[in-house]
Every structure is written in C-alpha cells, then in structure tokens.
Motif scaffolding. Structure first.
Motif, PDB file in Angstrom:
ATOM      1  N   LEU A  91       0.805  -1.468   0.206  1.00 50.32           N
ATOM      2  CA  LEU A  91       0.179   0.122  -0.023  1.00 50.32           C
ATOM      3  C   LEU A  91       0.958   1.230   0.140  1.00 50.32           C
ATOM      4  O   LEU A  91       0.562   2.460  -0.636  1.00 50.32           O
ATOM      5  N   GLU A  92       1.938   1.172   0.757  1.00 53.82           N
ATOM      6  CA  GLU A  92       3.004   2.252   0.799  1.00 53.82           C
ATOM      7  C   GLU A  92       3.681   2.749  -0.229  1.00 53.82           C
ATOM      8  O   GLU A  92       3.910   3.786  -0.675  1.00 53.82           O
ATOM      9  N   ALA A  93       3.892   1.672  -1.240  1.00 58.52           N
ATOM     10  CA  ALA A  93       4.658   1.738  -2.365  1.00 58.52           C
ATOM     11  C   ALA A  93       3.401   2.159  -3.741  1.00 58.52           C
ATOM     12  O   ALA A  93       4.035   2.500  -4.677  1.00 58.52           O
ATOM     13  N   GLY A  94       2.284   2.364  -3.097  1.00 55.06           N
ATOM     14  CA  GLY A  94       1.471   2.984  -4.267  1.00 55.06           C
ATOM     15  C   GLY A  94       0.316   1.761  -4.934  1.00 55.06           C
ATOM     16  O   GLY A  94      -0.480   2.198  -5.822  1.00 55.06           O
ATOM     17  N   LEU A  95       0.389   0.603  -4.269  1.00 57.45           N
ATOM     18  CA  LEU A  95      -0.402  -0.409  -4.933  1.00 57.45           C
ATOM     19  C   LEU A  95      -1.940  -0.582  -4.257  1.00 57.45           C
ATOM     20  O   LEU A  95      -1.796  -0.477  -2.936  1.00 57.45           O
ATOM     21  N   ASP A  96      -2.817  -0.691  -4.998  1.00 59.86           N
ATOM     22  CA  ASP A  96      -3.888  -1.383  -4.307  1.00 59.86           C
ATOM     23  C   ASP A  96      -3.989  -2.633  -4.155  1.00 59.86           C
ATOM     24  O   ASP A  96      -2.957  -3.415  -4.542  1.00 59.86           O
ATOM     25  N   ILE A  97      -4.649  -3.485  -3.187  1.00 61.50           N
ATOM     26  CA  ILE A  97      -4.712  -4.923  -2.938  1.00 61.50           C
ATOM     27  C   ILE A  97      -5.931  -5.566  -3.433  1.00 61.50           C
ATOM     28  O   ILE A  97      -7.076  -5.071  -3.145  1.00 61.50           O
ATOM     29  N   ILE A  98      -5.770  -6.478  -4.075  1.00 57.77           N
ATOM     30  CA  ILE A  98      -6.814  -7.451  -4.502  1.00 57.77           C
ATOM     31  C   ILE A  98      -6.708  -8.719  -3.786  1.00 57.77           C
ATOM     32  O   ILE A  98      -5.560  -9.422  -3.917  1.00 57.77           O
ATOM     33  N   ALA A  99      -7.684  -9.474  -3.272  1.00 58.31           N
ATOM     34  CA  ALA A  99      -7.774 -10.690  -2.696  1.00 58.31           C
ATOM     35  C   ALA A  99      -8.842 -11.410  -2.976  1.00 58.31           C
ATOM     36  O   ALA A  99     -10.035 -11.001  -3.177  1.00 58.31           O
TER      37      ALA A  99
END
Length: 338
Positions: A91-99
């Motif tokens: 998240l801090e790197a700029g990515l959303d998360i999909i699970a």
C-alpha cells in the motif's frame, strides 16, 4: 466484478507458501492473464515461484504495477499476521490490494488503516451476491459441461478454460463460467461458490449458468471434490445447480492423498464417475461423462502421451491433458459434443 474495473497490471503475492497447490491463484493468473502480471513477491521461507521476475512492491510500481494480488489460496482462505507488514508495504508503495481470501481485507485493522491513510483500494473478489435465490431444479435451455475432480487444486479451472477455448476455436458458441476467485479474476465475472451461504449454493450455480440458446455451451469451473471431507458440500451444490449434460473428470496422476488431508486417499477415477452420475441425475437424468482430463505437467511429453493412451484404453473414455492439446484433446472435445 468485471476485469476492467480492477486496477492492473498485477504484482503476484506468494506469501511464504511452500506447496504450489496453495498458490493456484498466482499460477492461474500467470497462465491465463499473463498480460496483466509484471512480477512476483514472495516472503522469506517461501519456496514457490511462478517464474515471473521477483520484485518488491516499490520495484513493481515502478514497472507499472497498480495492484498486488494475493496469489495464495490456502485452507480456510485466511490472511496470517505474518503477511500484514508486506501488505502494508505494498500500500505504501502505491499499490491497491486485490484478494480472493475468505478473510476480508477491510476487517484487518492494520491494513484498513493504511489503505484509508494512503487512499488505496482494498478489493475482495471472494464475495457472493447478496440477492441469490434458492435452487428450483428447473431444467434450463442450453448445454453445459462441468469439470469435476478427484481432489482439489489439480486442474479443474485449467481444464474448463481450455475446453471453452477449444470449443470456441471450432466455432462453437461457448462461455467459461467462473466459480472461484481465480477464475473470476481471469474471466472478469462469476460467483465464488465457496463464499455462498449453503442454502443458496445450488441457486447460485443456477444463476451462474442461466438459460441459453439450444446450441450454446457453458463450460463451468468445478470446485473441490465430492470425495473431499471439507469441500464436498460445495461440489455437490455446484453439480446440482449447474445441471451438466456432460462432465469431465480431472485428475493428477501420482497424487495419492488429498491435498492438505493426508489421512484421506484420492479416489479412483471410476469412483468419481459413478458418484457424479448418481448424484447428478437428481437435476439432469441425462448426465454423462465426456472423458478425463489428466494434469501431466510433472511428466515428459513421452511419459504423458503413454499415460494418456493407457488411461483412455483402461477407462474406455477419451483422456487428454488439455494444456498439451493435440489429437487426444480433440477426441475429448468430440466426446463432449457428441
């Protein structure tokens, strides 16, 4: 959720898994949506690799990735606490998360707080619709193929995708119907059957494959195994609700114990055929076995060809590895369409 609404490309998160069978989401995306994958991210202790470039979340973002996809499908669909720091790192790197886990991302305080602070999205695809009906058992128009398994994580999704593609290549009207989180990520739509309340599971399967033209085929991704002590209920609901005209038994030669359930033996293919026909007749009295899909990824081409021919002769049914294709796969498609 449609594939177009998901942030892409993906960084595939492998966690610390040591069994390829528990990373089937990552492998499925690598094999069927490779244009949406830039690399993989594994934790110390993990021994599984998709063969994609290893990247940190920050490196992946620099390469164009816009979401980290949890590529693990472990027993229970849980997100262990050891994964939380790397998820926050993503998240801090700029990515959303999909699970595609049963654990809901927004229910994890550390992850939810970081996403809120950073303005990132947390996307759970293993969420069933809330307005599902109970099953009616009404026979629907159109034709259906269901992949069933001797066990979990041995090729039901791959077989269904390959069969749907093989039919389309012949000019046959066919659609792949996803019933699990990986299939949904690949196809862009579907219903995660193992997230549906039990009373509505067969109804969900009916919704997954609605009425269609008489010459249209839905190829439905199977789940679990009728012989699995944990997941047989999902398999049965999918069988009853999908009302398949044809089923294809999926098997991994050499696997002797159920994945993650070593006290239970993998049943013979013949037993799966007999059980599927007996139970499937409830909603489709004309159900039949179209053949067998063998996962021979661990064998050489010569070994695979010999085994496929031997199993076909032994069972009196077409057998093939749909990923290897070839004449054996053509014979399997012929049998399904007969």
């Amino acid at each position: 959720m449609a594939a177009g609404t998901l942030p892409t490309p993906y960084l595939l998160f492998l966690g610390d898994v040591t069994s390829p069978g528990f990373a089937k989401t990552a492998f499925g995306l690598r094999d069927w949506a490779s244009d949406r994958c830039v690399g993989e991210f594994a934790l110390p202790g993990g021994t599984v690799s998709t063969g994609l470039p290893a990247m940190t979340p920050r490196e992946a973002y620099a390469q164009g990735a816009r979401a980290l996809v949890i590529g693990v499908a472990n027993i229970g669909g849980v997100i262990p606490r050891s994964w939380l720091p790397p998820l926050v790192e993503a998240l801090e790197a700029g990515l959303d998360i999909i699970a595609g886990m049963h654990s809901r991302l927004a229910d994890i305080p550390e992850v939810n707080a970081a996403a809120t602070r950073l303005g990132r999205r947390l996307i759970d695809v293993r969420r069933a619709p809330t307005d599902l009906p109970i099953a009616t058992g009404r026979k629907r128009s159109g034709k259906r193929i269901l992949t069933v398994g001797t066990d979990c994580a041995l090729g039901k999704k791959y077989a269904a995708l390959a069969i749907a593609r093989g039919l389309a290549d012949r000019g046959v009207a066919a659609d792949f119907r996803a019933s699990g989180q990986t299939g949904i990520l690949i196809a862009g739509s579907g219903i995660p059957m193992d997230a549906v309340v039990a009373d509505f599971a067969a109804g969900a399967a009916e919704q997954l494959s609605p009425d269609a033209a008489a010459d249209h085929w839905d190829v439905i991704e199977g789940q679990g195994s009728l012989f699995h002590p944990s997941f047989a209920g999902v398999s049965l609901a999918l069988l009853h609700g999908s009302q398949p005209d044809v089923f294809v038994v999926c098997h991994q030669p050499g696997r002797e114990q159920m994945l993650g359930m070593e006290a239970f033996a993998v049943p013979p293919i013949e037993a799966v055929i007999e059980q599927t026909v007996a139970l499937g007749r409830l909603t489709n009295p004309a159900i039949r076995c179209g053949g067998v899909s063998l996962n021979t990824a661990h064998l050489s081409p010569g070994e695979a060809d010999a085994l496929i021919a031997a199993e076909s002769d032994r069972l009196g049914l077409p057998a093939a590895d749909p990923i290897r294709r070839g004449p054996a796969f053509d014979a399997l498609l012929d049998s399904c369409l007969a």
